[in-house]
Design an enzyme around this catalytic site. Sequence first.
Site, PDB file in Angstrom:
ATOM      1  CB  ILE A   1       1.012   3.041   4.325  1.00 56.18           C
ATOM      2  CG1 ILE A   1       1.657   3.512   2.988  1.00 56.18           C
ATOM      3  CG2 ILE A   1       1.474   1.844   4.738  1.00 56.18           C
ATOM      4  CD1 ILE A   1       3.298   3.540   3.002  1.00 56.18           C
ATOM      5  CG  HIS A   2      -4.533   1.892   6.491  1.00 57.45           C
ATOM      6  ND1 HIS A   2      -5.518   0.941   6.434  1.00 57.45           N
ATOM      7  CD2 HIS A   2      -4.770   2.876   5.414  1.00 57.45           C
ATOM      8  CE1 HIS A   2      -6.371   1.391   5.202  1.00 57.45           C
ATOM      9  NE2 HIS A   2      -5.677   2.408   4.656  1.00 57.45           N
ATOM     10  N   GLY A   3      -2.973  -0.974   7.569  1.00 54.06           N
ATOM     11  CA  GLY A   3      -2.956  -2.611   7.129  1.00 54.06           C
ATOM     12  C   GLY A   3      -3.491  -2.919   5.770  1.00 54.06           C
TER      13      GLY A   3
ATOM     14  N   GLY B   1      -1.162  -1.423   3.360  1.00 57.69           N
ATOM     15  CA  GLY B   1       0.103  -1.843   3.299  1.00 57.69           C
ATOM     16  C   GLY B   1       0.428  -3.575   3.041  1.00 57.69           C
TER      17      GLY B   1
END
Length: 159
Positions: free
Chosen positions: A16-18, A21
């Site tokens: 999960i990252h920008g 997410g």
Amino acid sequence: MSGPNILLTRIDNRLIHGQVGVTWTNHLGANLVVVANNKVAEDEVQQNLMDMVLPDTVQSRYFTLQKTIDVIHKASPRQKIFLVVKDVQDALALREGGVPIDNLNIGNMHYEEGKKQISSTVSVDEKDIAAFKRLDELDVKLDLRGVPSERGQNILDLL
């Protein structure tokens, strides 16, 4: 009873990252991100960091591969699940373990020694290629794309 409401499964070694997410979660309308990864399931610090990029309306769960296999079928139909794994071997283990993965988005598989780069964000070795071919045999749609607005392509066309 129908199976779990898995909207999409994504391979992204960053988990999960920008992009995952926010961009993918909003695009899919997901309200639950399930990260299936043995290491992260035990790492509360990493979980907390990943939770920081999720909108308040989206929950997260961090399960080992086996726990994902064991509990995914108990998910409520109201849970719109975005399943995220670190690599293709994890995706294959889940599929062979009975997790209903029909569509697999290949987002990020970083380059490392012994891998060949097949796109700007994906590098594979022989073990990865064999796993993708096995997933194809299991009728999983293999879609290489970074963000929803990109035109996806079948990863097998690049191998």
